[in-house]
Motif scaffolding. Structure first.
Motif, mmCIF file in Angstrom:
data_model
loop_
_atom_site.group_PDB
_atom_site.id
_atom_site.type_symbol
_atom_site.label_atom_id
_atom_site.label_comp_id
_atom_site.label_asym_id
_atom_site.label_seq_id
_atom_site.Cartn_x
_atom_site.Cartn_y
_atom_site.Cartn_z
ATOM 1 N N ALA A 82 0.824 -1.215 0.000
ATOM 2 C CA ALA A 82 0.000 0.000 0.000
ATOM 3 C C ALA A 82 0.855 1.261 0.000
ATOM 4 N N ASN B 15 -2.808 -4.118 2.358
ATOM 5 C CA ASN B 15 -2.361 -3.984 0.971
ATOM 6 C C ASN B 15 -3.486 -4.273 -0.017
ATOM 7 N N ALA C 286 -6.047 -1.542 -0.266
ATOM 8 C CA ALA C 286 -5.558 -0.414 -1.066
ATOM 9 C C ALA C 286 -5.502 -0.747 -2.550
ATOM 10 N N ASN C 287 -5.254 -2.024 -2.882
ATOM 11 C CA ASN C 287 -5.160 -2.453 -4.276
ATOM 12 C C ASN C 287 -5.706 -3.873 -4.355
#
Length: 134
Positions: free
Chosen positions: A36, A73, A76-77
């Protein structure tokens, strides 16, 4: 990557997705996320549940009161890569909530009693994430 994860990852890849130690006989996959903050690829061995062509992972962090980095992480994605047994595929990480989350977590806890212990150790709701093939 810490040395413990590195050893598990090497063993996983050398043995068609099978590992020993604390994961002996457990369903383990390798989850690739994008950091992230760093934007770098991260690889983590995690236990999973496969149910009717659905694959779920659980952000337990052994019952800690904070989510594991790999979960932050993928929030975030959501684009991830998965190594499952001898197969690698891209997926979208889709957090599950509500009654369906509770049902899936209960199945995992019944199959792997340590998950019930993790849940009892923390006040947070442990995230359940479906890895949807793309």
């Amino acid at each position: 990557m810490n040395d413990w994860n590195k050893k598990v990852i090497e063993e996983f890849r050398a043995n068609a997705g099978k590992v020993g130690g604390q994961f002996e006989g457990a369903p383990v996959l390798l989850l690739h996320t994008t950091g992230a903050k760093s934007g770098l690829e991260r690889v983590n061995p995690v236990m999973y549940l496969e149910e009717s062509a659905h694959v779920y992972v659980f952000a337990t962090k052994a019952g800690a009161d904070t989510d594991p980095d790999w979960y932050r992480n993928l929030v975030a994605n959501s684009g991830v890569s998965v190594e499952l047994r001898e197969e690698t595929f891209d997926a979208t990480a889709d957090p599950i909530s509500g009654p369906e989350r509770d049902r899936i977590y209960a199945v995992q806890a019944r199959l792997n009693p340590g998950f019930a212990e993790y849940e009892a150790k923390t006040t947070r709701v442990i995230p359940v994430v479906e890895l949807v093939r793309v």
